[in-house]
Design a protein around this motif. Structure first.
Motif, PDB file in Angstrom:
ATOM      1  N   ALA A 208     -11.536   2.800  -7.360  1.00  0.00           N
ATOM      2  CA  ALA A 208     -10.141   2.405  -7.534  1.00  0.00           C
ATOM      3  C   ALA A 208      -9.781   1.244  -6.619  1.00  0.00           C
ATOM      4  O   ALA A 208      -9.095   0.301  -7.027  1.00  0.00           O
ATOM      5  N   VAL A 209     -10.243   1.291  -5.373  1.00  0.00           N
ATOM      6  CA  VAL A 209      -9.942   0.215  -4.419  1.00  0.00           C
ATOM      7  C   VAL A 209     -10.573  -1.091  -4.867  1.00  0.00           C
ATOM      8  O   VAL A 209      -9.989  -2.170  -4.708  1.00  0.00           O
TER       9      VAL A 209
ATOM     10  N   ALA B 101      -3.590  -2.457  -2.726  1.00  0.00           N
ATOM     11  CA  ALA B 101      -2.708  -1.286  -2.673  1.00  0.00           C
ATOM     12  C   ALA B 101      -2.928  -0.560  -1.347  1.00  0.00           C
ATOM     13  O   ALA B 101      -3.949   0.089  -1.139  1.00  0.00           O
ATOM     14  N   ALA B 102      -1.955  -0.679  -0.448  1.00  0.00           N
ATOM     15  CA  ALA B 102      -2.097  -0.093   0.885  1.00  0.00           C
ATOM     16  C   ALA B 102      -2.215   1.429   0.821  1.00  0.00           C
ATOM     17  O   ALA B 102      -3.047   2.036   1.513  1.00  0.00           O
ATOM     18  N   ALA B 103      -1.366   2.077   0.019  1.00  0.00           N
ATOM     19  CA  ALA B 103      -1.398   3.539  -0.079  1.00  0.00           C
ATOM     20  C   ALA B 103      -2.740   4.028  -0.607  1.00  0.00           C
ATOM     21  O   ALA B 103      -3.251   5.077  -0.177  1.00  0.00           O
ATOM     22  N   LEU B 104      -3.329   3.287  -1.536  1.00  0.00           N
ATOM     23  CA  LEU B 104      -4.625   3.667  -2.090  1.00  0.00           C
ATOM     24  C   LEU B 104      -5.707   3.598  -1.016  1.00  0.00           C
ATOM     25  O   LEU B 104      -6.557   4.494  -0.900  1.00  0.00           O
TER      26      LEU B 104
ATOM     27  N   LEU C 135      -2.008  -4.716   4.909  1.00  0.00           N
ATOM     28  CA  LEU C 135      -1.245  -4.924   3.677  1.00  0.00           C
ATOM     29  C   LEU C 135       0.194  -4.445   3.818  1.00  0.00           C
ATOM     30  O   LEU C 135       1.116  -5.057   3.284  1.00  0.00           O
ATOM     31  N   ASP C 136       0.365  -3.330   4.517  1.00  0.00           N
ATOM     32  CA  ASP C 136       1.703  -2.747   4.682  1.00  0.00           C
ATOM     33  C   ASP C 136       1.744  -2.024   6.026  1.00  0.00           C
ATOM     34  O   ASP C 136       1.189  -0.934   6.182  1.00  0.00           O
ATOM     35  N   GLY C 137       2.385  -2.648   6.993  1.00  0.00           N
ATOM     36  CA  GLY C 137       2.441  -2.077   8.333  1.00  0.00           C
ATOM     37  C   GLY C 137       3.229  -0.790   8.429  1.00  0.00           C
ATOM     38  O   GLY C 137       3.182  -0.126   9.473  1.00  0.00           O
TER      39      GLY C 137
END
Length: 261
Positions: free
Chosen positions: A197-198, A204-207, A237-239
């Motif tokens: 998926a990655v 996608a940070a959550a992934l 990607l998302d702090g």
């Protein structure tokens, strides 16, 4: 409950998708249109009133009103049966016997849940229910013949894995397979599915945070190495990614860096 307040898996997934859409430059209207097109009007906190949602807005009220009318008419007929014999004899031919009234009431009440289910199947998204079930660990009470046993769950997961071999470009499918493996505590398989998926959705940070969690679980809880690489990539990607922050804090605490933790 609003999307921001909910901790349900679907809400977490939707928040991640919204962040990705906004990061790519999409407007708020475009994000809403994307989610509605993908999941239906049910994702909106206040679905619009239009012909497609008339049943959603007014169907329950009509069902209740219709049942109330049937109950009132049945009670009137029931009382009419026991009126004094001064009523004209012809009236007996126009009054339903009390047994029939009870059956009418019972049938009307039975139609309420059935009508609600048909309404949901027409306007809702049953696929999301199936997806949520596939990603939730099963609780199997002993001796209950109506529960799904682990063999059936394994069979469903195996069918999904087989389909993904034929459709390897389905990122959502790999994500669902990874979560299913995690629920079954097959962490090595979960990590392999997350890797697929990655590779398809690298931003996608959550992934990536879920991937890191699966890698750590497969390593017996060890975060050093590959799991922390994914944690750092997620935070780049998302702090503010919650799971990545939690894993980073755990790693810092294990290293004794308490202020950082």
């Amino acid at each position: 409950t609003t999307l921001a307040d909910s901790n349900a898996d679907l809400a977490v997934d939707l928040r991640a998708q919204i962040r990705e859409q906004l990061r790519s430059g999409a407007s708020e209207t475009a994000v809403k249109d994307f989610l509605v097109q993908r999941y239906g009007d049910f994702v909106l906190y206040d679905p619009p009133v239009r012909p497609l949602t008339w049943l959603l807005w007014f169907g329950p009220a009509l069902l209740v009103l219709g049942t109330a009318v049937v109950v009132v008419r049945a009670r009137r007929r029931h009382r009419a049966v026991f009126r004094p014999r001064t009523d004209p004899p012809e009236l007996a031919d126009l009054v339903a016997p009390p047994g029939r009234s009870r059956w009418v009431v019972a049938a009307s009440l039975a139609l309420l849940p059935g009508g609600a289910m048909l309404l949901y199947l027409h306007l809702g998204n049953p696929g999301m229910v199936r997806a949520a079930w596939a990603s939730t660990p099963a609780t199997l009470p002993a001796g209950d013949g109506h529960t799904v046993d682990m063999q059936q769950i394994d069979a469903m997961v195996s069918r999904l894995a087989l389909r993904l071999r034929q459709e390897p470009g389905d990122a959502n499918g790999w994500y669902m397979l990874a979560r299913s493996y995690t629920a079954l505590e097959r962490f090595d398989d979960a990590a392999a599915a997350y890797a697929k998926a990655v590779a398809l959705v690298p931003d996608a940070a959550a992934l990536r945070a879920d991937y890191a969690d699966a890698l750590a679980s497969a390593a017996g809880g060890q975060l050093e190495g590959a799991p922390m690489e994914q944690v750092r990539a997620a935070l780049a990607l998302d702090g503010d990614e919650p799971k990545a922050l939690a894993l980073a804090g755990t790693d810092a605490a294990e290293r004794g860096a308490l202020p950082e933790a």
